[in-house]
Design a protein around this motif. Structure first.
Motif, PDB file in Angstrom:
ATOM      1  N   PRO A  64     -31.071-133.391   4.242  1.00 46.61           N
ATOM      2  CA  PRO A  64     -32.512-133.533   3.919  1.00 46.61           C
ATOM      3  C   PRO A  64     -33.212-134.596   4.779  1.00 46.61           C
ATOM      4  CG  PRO A  64     -31.200-133.492   1.902  1.00 46.61           C
ATOM      5  CD  PRO A  64     -30.227-133.582   3.047  1.00 46.61           C
ATOM      6  N   HIS A  65     -32.571-135.729   4.971  1.00 49.34           N
ATOM      7  CA  HIS A  65     -33.195-136.819   5.722  1.00 49.34           C
ATOM      8  C   HIS A  65     -33.221-136.536   7.217  1.00 49.34           C
ATOM      9  CE1 HIS A  65     -32.771-141.274   7.131  1.00 49.34           C
ATOM     10  NE2 HIS A  65     -34.020-140.874   7.244  1.00 49.34           N
ATOM     11  N   THR A  66     -32.129-135.999   7.752  1.00 46.82           N
ATOM     12  CA  THR A  66     -32.111-135.701   9.198  1.00 46.82           C
ATOM     13  C   THR A  66     -33.155-134.646   9.521  1.00 46.82           C
ATOM     14  OG1 THR A  66     -30.300-134.149   8.811  1.00 46.82           O
ATOM     15  CG2 THR A  66     -29.710-136.326   9.556  1.00 46.82           C
ATOM     16  N   LEU A  67     -33.289-133.675   8.606  1.00 45.40           N
ATOM     17  CA  LEU A  67     -34.298-132.647   8.810  1.00 45.40           C
ATOM     18  C   LEU A  67     -35.695-133.272   8.887  1.00 45.40           C
ATOM     19  CD1 LEU A  67     -34.952-129.676   9.031  1.00 45.40           C
ATOM     20  CD2 LEU A  67     -34.818-129.501   6.551  1.00 45.40           C
ATOM     21  N   GLU A  68     -35.938-134.219   8.027  1.00 39.56           N
ATOM     22  CA  GLU A  68     -37.236-134.905   8.034  1.00 39.56           C
ATOM     23  C   GLU A  68     -37.540-135.446   9.436  1.00 39.56           C
ATOM     24  OE1 GLU A  68     -37.365-138.595   5.677  1.00 39.56           O
ATOM     25  OE2 GLU A  68     -38.560-139.300   7.365  1.00 39.56           O
ATOM     26  N   HIS A  69     -36.538-136.014  10.093  1.00 34.65           N
ATOM     27  CA  HIS A  69     -36.760-136.548  11.447  1.00 34.65           C
ATOM     28  C   HIS A  69     -36.937-135.421  12.464  1.00 34.65           C
ATOM     29  CE1 HIS A  69     -35.783-140.976  11.230  1.00 34.65           C
ATOM     30  NE2 HIS A  69     -35.601-140.577   9.990  1.00 34.65           N
ATOM     31  N   LEU A  70     -36.154-134.358  12.311  1.00 35.98           N
ATOM     32  CA  LEU A  70     -36.157-133.296  13.317  1.00 35.98           C
ATOM     33  C   LEU A  70     -37.445-132.479  13.309  1.00 35.98           C
ATOM     34  CD1 LEU A  70     -32.442-132.270  12.827  1.00 35.98           C
ATOM     35  CD2 LEU A  70     -33.430-133.237  14.914  1.00 35.98           C
ATOM     36  N   SER A 156     -28.473-145.080  12.676  1.00 32.03           N
ATOM     37  CA  SER A 156     -28.769-146.520  12.681  1.00 32.03           C
ATOM     38  C   SER A 156     -29.537-146.919  11.432  1.00 32.03           C
ATOM     39  CB  SER A 156     -29.614-146.906  13.895  1.00 32.03           C
ATOM     40  OG  SER A 156     -29.010-146.413  15.054  1.00 32.03           O
ATOM     41  N   GLU A 157     -30.418-146.031  11.013  1.00 31.29           N
ATOM     42  CA  GLU A 157     -31.210-146.319   9.823  1.00 31.29           C
ATOM     43  C   GLU A 157     -30.286-146.471   8.608  1.00 31.29           C
ATOM     44  OE1 GLU A 157     -34.366-143.436   9.325  1.00 31.29           O
ATOM     45  OE2 GLU A 157     -34.660-144.106   7.261  1.00 31.29           O
ATOM     46  N   MET A 158     -29.335-145.564   8.477  1.00 30.64           N
ATOM     47  CA  MET A 158     -28.450-145.613   7.312  1.00 30.64           C
ATOM     48  C   MET A 158     -27.427-146.742   7.435  1.00 30.64           C
ATOM     49  SD  MET A 158     -29.960-143.481   5.561  1.00 30.64           S
ATOM     50  CE  MET A 158     -28.951-143.675   4.087  1.00 30.64           C
ATOM     51  N   ALA A 859     -33.850-149.824  19.577  1.00 30.19           N
ATOM     52  CA  ALA A 859     -34.354-150.477  18.360  1.00 30.19           C
ATOM     53  C   ALA A 859     -35.007-149.420  17.499  1.00 30.19           C
ATOM     54  CB  ALA A 859     -35.389-151.560  18.687  1.00 30.19           C
ATOM     55  N   TYR A 860     -35.124-149.733  16.213  1.00 30.23           N
ATOM     56  CA  TYR A 860     -35.834-148.821  15.334  1.00 30.23           C
ATOM     57  C   TYR A 860     -37.328-148.846  15.669  1.00 30.23           C
ATOM     58  CZ  TYR A 860     -36.703-146.132  11.153  1.00 30.23           C
ATOM     59  OH  TYR A 860     -37.060-145.131  10.281  1.00 30.23           O
ATOM     60  N   GLY A 861     -37.806-150.002  16.104  1.00 30.58           N
ATOM     61  CA  GLY A 861     -39.206-150.060  16.489  1.00 30.58           C
ATOM     62  C   GLY A 861     -39.554-151.388  17.132  1.00 30.58           C
ATOM     63  N   ASP A1055     -41.843-145.224  10.136  1.00 27.36           N
ATOM     64  CA  ASP A1055     -41.326-143.991   9.572  1.00 27.36           C
ATOM     65  C   ASP A1055     -40.009-144.306   8.896  1.00 27.36           C
ATOM     66  OD1 ASP A1055     -40.243-141.391   9.267  1.00 27.36           O
ATOM     67  OD2 ASP A1055     -39.350-141.579  11.252  1.00 27.36           O
ATOM     68  N   ASP A1056     -39.943-144.072   7.616  1.00 25.02           N
ATOM     69  CA  ASP A1056     -38.730-144.481   6.920  1.00 25.02           C
ATOM     70  C   ASP A1056     -38.463-143.540   5.774  1.00 25.02           C
ATOM     71  OD1 ASP A1056     -36.553-145.958   6.348  1.00 25.02           O
ATOM     72  OD2 ASP A1056     -37.618-147.876   6.358  1.00 25.02           O
ATOM     73  N   MET A1057     -37.233-143.552   5.330  1.00 27.41           N
ATOM     74  CA  MET A1057     -36.948-142.784   4.132  1.00 27.41           C
ATOM     75  C   MET A1057     -37.173-143.676   2.931  1.00 27.41           C
ATOM     76  SD  MET A1057     -32.884-142.767   3.924  1.00 27.41           S
ATOM     77  CE  MET A1057     -32.982-142.403   2.200  1.00 27.41           C
ATOM     78  N   GLU A1058     -37.401-143.019   1.811  1.00 27.52           N
ATOM     79  CA  GLU A1058     -37.607-143.821   0.606  1.00 27.52           C
ATOM     80  C   GLU A1058     -36.276-144.318   0.106  1.00 27.52           C
ATOM     81  OE1 GLU A1058     -40.673-142.534  -2.331  1.00 27.52           O
ATOM     82  OE2 GLU A1058     -38.902-142.395  -3.553  1.00 27.52           O
TER      83      GLU A1058
HETATM   84 ZN   LIG Z   1     -35.491-141.915   8.445  1.00 22.45          ZN
END
Ligand SMILES: [Zn+2]
Length: 1058
Positions: A64-70, A156-158, A859-861, A1055-1058
């Motif tokens: 679900p989360h990877t799809l959100e990015h893709l 990296s986020e996880m 970096a993430y940002g 951009d982040d996951m909850e």
């Molecule tokens: Zn994310």
């Protein structure tokens, strides 16, 4: 849009006006696909869209989360990564998304309907028909790089999340609450070990199963053009019908048609260790199953019950556990909406040796409350207060309707009957009649007599070490197995994927969409009126000013009125601190925490703090005391009240009591210190915040509140203050008194009243109740607002002599940096428009730095500061495997653009200008924001009232040459040794490389432990401190920040996951 022959095939399910706020909610359903459209109309410049898909999965793969990015990487007809964001960037829009355990929501926020309508169809195609390539999965999800390390955006986020205490505890609780066939059990963000083996095929399968119009709601909050919206959606359905079947009668609703979790049979208490070198404090998480979230009345009652138990310092759980017994720094309670909702309690800042005891104490308290009659008078107050707050939020909060609508889409009835509950607050009328027994049976049924799951989160140094060793061993083993040849192959795969992803968008493609007109952006007008000393800023000639001029005149207090058609009064009392001695400044966070939580003298009698809080809760909607950052002054304090108009004079009388008639009580002050101390370990784990704090201390004077309120100060200061309070309370109390006297003077006060001015009884003279306080000298001239640049120290006035400071922190897996150089000092600087466009250009989503840094996994940002008159510019790297590399690449990228070696992209410049329009709309998104912005511009910054409009006009005419000049003169120095200083916080393992590369860049380097930057503000420890200090430093017994009290306006919004 071309006109349609076919009328949109959407059926209006219902439309109603909410009776507690002037909002119309309309629900439509596609007759072809079953897609739902729910619109909440509200006035203002912003349109917010939430495209919500219900997503259920029975593993930790992270699909679900990877799809959100893709989704953002391209679609069937737009096979370019970044096209959507570039387009949105030019249309006063911003995209984002989040993934929760039960849904993914894609957001589109836009200034004005025209931009929204332009982006909507392109965005929806990305969601429903994404082009999920293997190459995109390589860079966005996970890959092993040419050096054998794991990387990838989601990975990296996880990595930064997976071993945090909150994640470990939450996940363990869900594992205990739910069996394997219930989706709520799983980590939808993706566990690292699962992400390493997740295949593109699995993600595509998940998309196919869940991303259907049938399973999607288009939620829109704002001034929507309904007809146009339905036309766009109808056309969209036409455009996809050949690729995916619109109707799908077999589709099973996630979570609703799935098996439900069995009830808990017995209570489970488990300890979960989390990696942490400071083993002093832990946390507790307690979960109970609650009612079905569709049962509106019962859920409203649960909400009130949680307020009664845990809503403030006088509610029983907080009062006993936090205030009286000081077993935790806070206890929060909330519930998650689900078919079987979950009610959570979370005591934080708990002594690690007392976790089991405090858990028991919480449960025994719940039983105790249930065993005897409740305080029904207070319960009634809680009901009234919740009702007032809902009305208030419905008027002002952007998220109020969207959250409720999304939840209803997830679990409510598709026929609209549960959504219709939003129409009124009937549930409150019902529970207002509840008896003591009704409430106690609710409490017994769901909480005190119910089995529960408790997780005791225990910090463990050993776990921190073993996790690190295991990770290093795993990567080392893989490197050996791969060998040079294997690594080379991996690098080739990665490079190929990057090339494929970064395929440039041909210039003509974006030109198909014209930059939308700004005429559909409807700004909220707020009329300014002034009285007393505020008149010196210039007179106003509008209706509001006439009302104020006609009102009885009072003492000459500085008051700015902002007239908007609100049902409430929003008050801000701005208090300057320029006359406050530096030695008192570290007391400010405690002073703020104590402000509403201390005994007062009223009518010659002492009123205990519980009665103060209860009475305040009755008289207000809410109240706060904060740093004045939100009104544009980081050095001031802001006391704020939200009340109903008939409470206007009551509120003024409260202000007088709280400012002048409070009793400083050693017991209350000690409670505030203990709370603050308990929060410090968590604050010290935050690599971003620590880098920022060190940077602030390096460049600003100790008189600055930004310096004095740092965790790095609290870590020493509060411990010593606590001891002094025990030994010599009179001295400490005299300091608090000195602080109060220096703050609350006539010349420090500026008032902002936002209201429907005509509804205010006696708008001006009512303030005499405050200003007639003996000792206030109303003949004094108002102190000027401290300009931020005036707080710079010698180094801050000319940064560069320090070079770089590297701070290894065992709590980090990643690195963060702050680079600082001299910057603009005035809003009148002629380079300002070009500077704003330059920064917006560099920072753009899918822009040059995004691609160079994030696109390469560095970096993430990254971001720049926008404190125009701070006298500095900051460049920040957020969550990076090597911040020095991110800095280096950013410097090269900016240099190329500044010199003209790389030409500026016309579309990105348009995007940057449109981003500035969106930012201005953001500042004025609601009535109270628009009013506040007038205050910031006119009073705090001393600018003309049409400043925003003028700057918008000027940024449109900035030339490419001016942008390059701004990059060269203002931006590039932040990357230049000798002109900038760099602070890096990092995982210890990264230290060596970062030192090497910063020094290769030409920076002086020094490595320091975090404790090197502790600052006691001259508060000496006593003779026996040495021993104590050592002991304390070993087990690091410390505290946290005051985010709620002192905002820096400096959150990383990514951009982040909850
Ligand atoms: Zn994310």
């Amino acid at each position: 849009m071309p006109s349609q022959v076919q009328k949109p095939r959407f059926r209006k399910v219902q439309s109603f006006t909410t009776n507690y706020a002037p909002t119309v909610i309309t629900q439509y359903e596609s007759e072809r696909s079953g897609m739902q459209v729910i619109v909440a109309d509200r006035k203002g410049p912003k349109i917010n869209g939430y495209f919500t898909l219900v997503t259920e999965i029975f593993d930790d793969s992270g699909a679900p989360h990877t799809l959100e990015h893709l989704i953002f990487m391209g679609s069937k007809n737009y096979q370019y990564k970044g096209l959507l964001d570039k387009l949105a960037g030019r249309a006063y829009s911003q995209t984002n998304a989040w993934t929760a355990v039960d849904h993914t929501a894609y957001t589109l926020e836009t200034a004005g309907w025209d931009g929204f309508a332009q982006i909507l169809p392109v965005y929806l195609e990305h969601v429903i028909l994404p082009n999920i390539t293997d190459e995109a999965c390589v860079t966005e999800v996970h890959h092993v790089d040419g050096e054998g390390n794991d990387a990838g955006v989601v990975y990296s986020e996880m990595q930064a999340l997976q071993y945090s205490s909150s994640e470990l505890m939450d996940l363990r609780a869900r594992r205990l609450l739910y069996p394997e066939n219930v989706g709520f059990r799983y980590e939808t963000g993706g566990m690292m070990e699962a992400l390493r083996v997740l295949t593109p095929e699995r993600i595509r399968e998940f998309h196919k199963a869940m991303y259907k119009p049938r399973n999607m709601a288009i939620v829109v909050v704002g001034e929507a053009d309904h007809q146009n919206l339905l036309e766009i959606l109808d056309e969209f359905e036409d455009s996809i019908k050949d690729d995916i079947p619109l109707s799908d009668p077999e589709f099973k609703r996630p979570f609703i048609d799935s098996p439900q979790p069995p009830a808990l049979e017995k209570t489970i208490v488990e300890t979960v260790e989390f990696p942490e070198e400071d083993e002093s404090t832990g946390e507790i998480l307690v979960a109970f199953f609650g009612p079905d979230c569709n049962e509106n009345t019962v859920m409203t009652a649960i909400e009130i019950l949680l307020t009664y138990l845990c809503g403030s310092s006088v509610s029983v759980i907080e009062n006993v556990i936090v205030e009286k017994e000081q077993l935790a720094s806070s206890v929060t309670a909330w519930w998650d909406a689900r078919p079987n909702s979950v009610i959570w309690f979370q005591p934080a800042g708990v002594d690690a040796d007392k976790l089991a005891f405090v858990e028991q104490r919480l449960i025994s308290l719940l039983k105790e409350v249930a065993s005897k009659p409740l305080d029904m008078a207070y319960m009634k107050e809680c009901i009234q207060r919740d009702r007032r707050q809902i009305k208030f939020q419905a008027e002002g909060s952007e998220g109020f309707y969207s959250n409720l609508i999304i939840t209803d889409y997830l679990f409510g009835k598709r026929d609209g009957s549960t959504l219709a509950d939003l129409q009124n607050l009937k549930a409150f009328d019902v529970i207002e009649k509840w008896t003591d027994e009704d409430w106690r049976s609710l409490l017994r049924k769901w909480l005190s007599d119910a089995p529960h799951v408790s997780i005791l989160g225990k910090p463990s140094m050993k776990l921190a070490t073993s996790l690190k060793e295991a990770e290093e061993a795993r990567v080392a083993k893989r490197k050996t197995e791969l060998g040079e040849e294997g690594l080379k192959k991996l690098k080739e795969t990665l490079d190929k994927a990057k090339d494929q992803n970064e395929k440039p968008i041909p210039a003509g493609v974006l030109d198909q969409w014209p930059v939308p007109d700004t005429s559909s952006i409807h700004f909220i007008e707020s009329e300014t009126a002034r009285s007393g000393k505020a008149r010196s800023l210039g007179g106003c000639t509008n209706q509001a000013q006439k009302i104020i001029d006609a009102a009885p005149e009072g003492l000459p207090l500085f008051i700015q009125f902002e007239h908007v058609p609100t049902n409430f009064v929003h008050l801000t009392l701005h208090v300057g601190t320029s006359e406050t001695l530096a030695k008192y400044k570290p007391l400010l966070p405690l002073f703020a925490d104590n402000f509403y939580n201390t005994p007062v003298m009223r009518d010659g009698k002492r009123m205990e703090f519980e009665d103060v809080v209860k009475q305040l809760e009755t008289d207000t909607i809410s109240y706060q005391i904060n740093g004045a950052g939100r009104v544009g002054d980081y050095e001031g304090m802001a006391i704020q009240f939200q009340v109903e108009p008939e409470k206007y004079s009551t509120m003024i009388s409260w202000l007088r009591t709280l400012m002048f008639d409070t009793v400083f009580d050693p017991i209350r002050i000690k409670a505030a210190i203990v709370k603050a101390l308990a929060d410090i370990p968590e604050a010290k784990r935050d690599g971003r915040a620590m880098a920022q704090e060190i940077d602030t201390g390096l460049h600003m004077r100790p008189e600055s509140n930004l310096v004095a309120r740092r965790t790095l100060v609290k870590a020493v200061y509060l411990k010593r203050l606590k001891k002094l309070l025990e030994k010599d309370p009179e001295t400490v109390l005299s300091w608090f008194d000195g602080l109060r006297r220096s703050l609350f003077t006539f010349q420090n006060m500026r008032v902002l009243v936002t209201a429907d001015v005509a509804k205010l009884p006696d708008p001006v003279a009512a303030w005499d109740a405050l200003t007639s306080t003996p000792g206030l000298d109303t003949t004094k001239e108002i102190q000027p607002v401290t300009r931020p640049w005036a707080m710079l120290n010698e180094e801050g006035n000319s940064p560069g002599s320090v070079g770089s400071i590297i701070v290894p922190m065992t709590t980090l897996d990643s690195s963060y940096s702050y680079s600082t150089a001299s910057g603009l000092r005035s809003f009148a600087d002629p380079r300002l428009p070009a500077f704003l466009v330059a920064i917006g250009y560099l920072e753009a989503v899918e822009g040059p730095l995004w691609n160079a840094v994030r696109g390469n996994g560095l970096a993430y940002g990254v971001s720049f500061s926008r404190d125009i008159d701070g006298g500095y510019i900051q460049f920040r790297v957020y969550r990076s495997p090597d911040a020095s590399k991110a800095i280096e690449v950013s410097r090269a990228t900016v240099a190329k653009l500044a010199s003209g070696e790389e030409p500026l992209d016309k579309h990105l410049v348009e995007g940057s200008v449109s981003g500035i329009v969106l930012a201005v709309a953001d500042e004025q998104a609601t009535m109270s924001f628009a009013a506040q912005q007038n205050f910031v511009i006119g009073v705090i910054r001393g600018l003309e009232s049409d400043w925003s409009r003028k700057i918008l006009e000027r940024v449109r005419h900035v030339t490419h040459d001016e942008i390059r000049a701004a990059m060269t003169e203002i931006v590039l120095p932040v990357f230049e040794p000798g002109k900038s200083n760099v602070v890096v916080t990092c995982a210890p393992i990264m230290e060596e490389n970062i030192v090497k590369s910063l020094s290769a860049m030409g920076y002086k380097t020094q490595v320091q432990p975090l404790s090197h930057f502790y600052d006691s503000y001259g508060l000496e420890g006593d003779e026996d401190e040495d021993g104590d200090e050592d002991e304390d430093d070993d087990d690091e017994e410390d505290m946290e920040d005051y985010d709620e009290n002192m905002d820096t306006g400096d959150e990383d919004d990514m951009d982040d996951m909850e």
